[in-house]
Design an enzyme around this catalytic site. Structure first.
Site, short mmCIF file in Angstrom:
data_model
loop_
_atom_site.label_atom_id
_atom_site.label_comp_id
_atom_site.label_asym_id
_atom_site.label_seq_id
_atom_site.Cartn_x
_atom_site.Cartn_y
_atom_site.Cartn_z
N THR A 181 0.87 -1.25 0.01
CA THR A 181 0.07 0.05 0.13
C THR A 181 0.80 1.29 -0.07
OG1 THR A 181 -1.67 -1.27 1.34
CG2 THR A 181 -1.94 1.16 1.10
N SER A 214 -6.25 -0.08 -2.84
CA SER A 214 -7.11 -1.25 -3.47
C SER A 214 -6.50 -1.43 -5.05
CB SER A 214 -8.64 -0.63 -3.61
OG SER A 214 -8.91 -0.40 -2.46
N GLU A 264 -3.88 -15.00 2.92
CA GLU A 264 -4.12 -14.10 3.72
C GLU A 264 -5.50 -13.81 3.93
OE1 GLU A 264 -2.05 -10.33 2.62
OE2 GLU A 264 -2.94 -9.26 4.04
N ARG A 265 -6.20 -13.73 3.07
CA ARG A 265 -7.91 -13.58 3.28
C ARG A 265 -8.43 -14.72 4.00
NH1 ARG A 265 -7.66 -11.36 -2.79
NH2 ARG A 265 -6.88 -9.19 -2.03
N GLY A 324 -7.20 -6.18 1.35
CA GLY A 324 -8.19 -6.04 0.21
C GLY A 324 -9.49 -5.48 0.85
C1 FAD Z 1 -4.24 -1.54 10.54
C2 FAD Z 1 -3.70 -1.60 9.03
C3 FAD Z 1 -2.68 -2.52 8.81
C4 FAD Z 1 -2.40 -2.62 7.41
N1 FAD Z 1 -1.45 -3.46 6.98
C5 FAD Z 1 -1.05 -3.38 5.67
C6 FAD Z 1 0.38 -3.98 5.44
O1 FAD Z 1 1.04 -4.90 6.20
N2 FAD Z 1 0.96 -3.88 4.20
C7 FAD Z 1 0.17 -3.46 2.96
O2 FAD Z 1 0.59 -3.15 2.04
N3 FAD Z 1 -1.10 -2.51 3.45
C8 FAD Z 1 -1.71 -2.54 4.76
N4 FAD Z 1 -2.69 -1.98 5.04
C9 FAD Z 1 -3.48 -1.30 3.78
C10 FAD Z 1 -4.64 -1.78 3.63
O3 FAD Z 1 -4.63 -3.16 2.91
C11 FAD Z 1 -5.50 -0.96 2.68
O4 FAD Z 1 -5.84 0.24 3.53
C12 FAD Z 1 -6.72 -1.29 1.81
O5 FAD Z 1 -6.26 -2.23 0.89
C13 FAD Z 1 -7.41 -0.40 1.17
O6 FAD Z 1 -6.72 0.61 0.37
P1 FAD Z 1 -6.95 2.10 0.95
O7 FAD Z 1 -6.59 2.42 2.25
O8 FAD Z 1 -5.87 2.98 -0.11
O9 FAD Z 1 -8.12 2.56 0.25
P2 FAD Z 1 -8.93 2.89 -0.93
O10 FAD Z 1 -8.21 2.00 -1.88
O11 FAD Z 1 -8.86 4.27 -1.26
O12 FAD Z 1 -10.35 2.82 -0.83
C14 FAD Z 1 -11.30 3.57 -0.16
C15 FAD Z 1 -12.62 2.97 -0.07
O13 FAD Z 1 -13.10 3.05 -1.53
C16 FAD Z 1 -13.65 1.66 -1.77
N5 FAD Z 1 -12.92 1.35 -3.25
C17 FAD Z 1 -11.79 1.35 -3.65
N6 FAD Z 1 -11.81 0.76 -4.86
C18 FAD Z 1 -13.37 0.59 -5.33
C19 FAD Z 1 -13.79 0.03 -6.37
N7 FAD Z 1 -13.23 -0.72 -7.39
N8 FAD Z 1 -15.26 -0.42 -6.10
C20 FAD Z 1 -15.83 -0.22 -5.12
N9 FAD Z 1 -15.37 0.58 -4.00
C21 FAD Z 1 -13.90 0.73 -4.00
C22 FAD Z 1 -12.64 0.71 -0.87
O14 FAD Z 1 -13.53 -0.59 -0.56
C23 FAD Z 1 -12.85 1.73 0.52
O15 FAD Z 1 -13.96 1.56 1.08
C24 FAD Z 1 -3.22 -1.91 6.27
C25 FAD Z 1 -4.23 -1.03 6.65
C26 FAD Z 1 -4.46 -1.03 7.97
C27 FAD Z 1 -5.79 0.06 8.31
#
Ligand code: FAD
Length: 386
Positions: free
Chosen positions: A134, A140, A251-252, A373
């Protein structure tokens, strides 16, 4: 360098139960007395990993030739289930990333040299792993990552970029980094590299303050002109996205396993509480409205458990596909969310107090619907295969 899924021999149920007892005892002795301090510190101490390693609880499915015990995935699952059940979800996230995400990437994709170098240290707790996909501008949409790894013409990559929300980010000795080796190639331009965190050019940012899972360190990471030998490439160049898609179902599934364990624990706590707490001259558990809600939760959790067991069976046979893992992740974490909310409600004001495990579990569990995810992306994956 295959992206194939492993197959595991079924474990002996008696051995599994003995292992579960050991894990419970270990967490009661080594975690329970310290968890409040670790939550205040925003991390677990490094020594905890050594203790986990000594007790044989890290990377348990790593083969013996690399220092592990070569156990079935079910043993790893027990470590997470028990952490969840005892209300230590932050630990379960730390450990999942280290033992069940980073170690398998190296085991499945690493060269012999990479495996011999990293796996024994990860098993003993001497090296802590993190995985960084990320970025501030891409979560995402993983194809949209910008961190670049460009060949410098002298057998090295030059790495520039930043990552955020990285579990174990403050403690990690090794980061599996998703980066672009070809900025124009979309998913086919994504590669994975192994970054040692003592290299010049690596910087840790803030340990982020979170709603829950406060004992888990979650960080920003920065890479500034970091020179990395080409031998640190994990697998083949340009196949990083494919590798992530192969590893993500496990992971999931792990998130789904923890979600069901947490929901089961929340129901147990709530049964105990509502049997003891009196209102209008009767225990709360005797009001029909509560009895029905408790019965509904018990039923839904049982349905979830059956689906989860089926997913686990498929995973042990190497047959858990992307869409079934996505179904499990979104549906079971949403079940968990409903159960947490209802159970907290039945605790009344006490449910809002952090000294009650339900309050901490409610906050800790919320992220299950976001990381690994998001649940919207999970629905997208299921819909894509209809
Ligand atoms: C406590 C914590 C630990 C984490 N640990 C890790 C880690 O170890 N390594 C790592 O790489 N990441 C990690 N993450 C990151 C996590 O995987 C991401 O936060 C997550 O994948 C969502 O990405 P984003 O936060 O950028 O949200 P965004 O991608 O900006 O999404 C925001 C919202 O829009 C929605 N959305 C996005 N695209 C679509 C679509 N096509 N259709 C419908 N809805 C959509 C999403 O579902 C979400 O509700 C962690 C996050 C947290 C909070």
């Amino acid at each position: 360098m295959s992206a194939a899924r492993p197959v595991y021999a079924p474990a002996d149920p008696v051995e599994l139960e003995l292992f579960r007892d050991n894990v419970r005892r270990f967490f009661a002795d080594e975690v329970e007395p310290h968890i409040e301090k670790w939550e205040k510190d925003g991390r677990v101490p490094r020594e905890f990993y050594y203790k986990m390693g000594e007790a044989g609880l890290l990377c348990v499915d790593v083969p013996e030739e690399y220092g592990g015990s070569g156990a079935s995935f079910e043993f790893s699952m027990i470590v997470l289930e028990e952490a969840g059940r005892m209300g230590f979800l932050a630990l379960s996230s730390n450990l999942t990333v280290h033992s069940d995400i980073c170690a398998p990437y190296i085991l499945h994709l690493g060269t012999e040299e990479q495996k011999r170098h990293w796996l024994p240290k990860m098993v003993s707790g001497a090296a802590i792993g993190a995985i960084a996909m990320t970025e501030p501008g891409a979560g995402s949409d993983l194809q949209g990552i910008k961190t670049s790894a460009l060949p410098d013409g002298e057998g090295h990559y030059l790495i520039n970029g930043s990552k955020t929300f990285i579990t174990n980010g403050q403690l990690a000795d090794l980061v599996i980094l998703a980066c672009k080796t070809d900025a124009r190639a979309g998913a086919k331009g994504v590669s994975l590299v192994l970054v040692e965190t003592d290299r010049p050019g690596f910087k840790r940012g803030r340990n982020l303050k979170k709603l829950g899972q406060k004992a888990q360190d979650t960080s920003e990471l920065f890479f500034e002109d970091l020179r990395l030998p080409a031998s640190n490439l994990l697998g083949e160049e340009g196949r990083g996205f494919e590798y992530m898609m192969t590893e993500l179902p496990q992971e999931r599934l792990l998130i789904a396993i923890t979600a069901v364990a947490m929901a089961e624990a929340a129901l147990e706590w709530t049964l105990d509480y509502t049997r003891q707490r009196q209102a209008f001259g009767r225990p709360l558990a005797e009001f029909q409205t509560n009895r029905f809600k408790l019965a509904e939760m018990k039923t839904e959790i049982q349905i979830g458990r059956v689906f989860l067991d089926r997913c686990l069976e498929l995973h042990l046979e190497g047959k858990l596909d992307v869409e079934t893992a996505a179904m499990a992740k979104y549906w079971l974490t949403e079940l968990e969310g409903r159960v947490m909310d209802q159970c907290l409600q039945m605790h009344g004001g006490y449910g809002y107090m952090l000294e009650y495990p339900i309050a901490r579990a409610f906050a800790d569990a919320r992220v299950h619907r976001i990381y690994g995810g998001s649940n919207e992306i999970m629905r997208e994956l299921v819909a894509r295969h209809l």
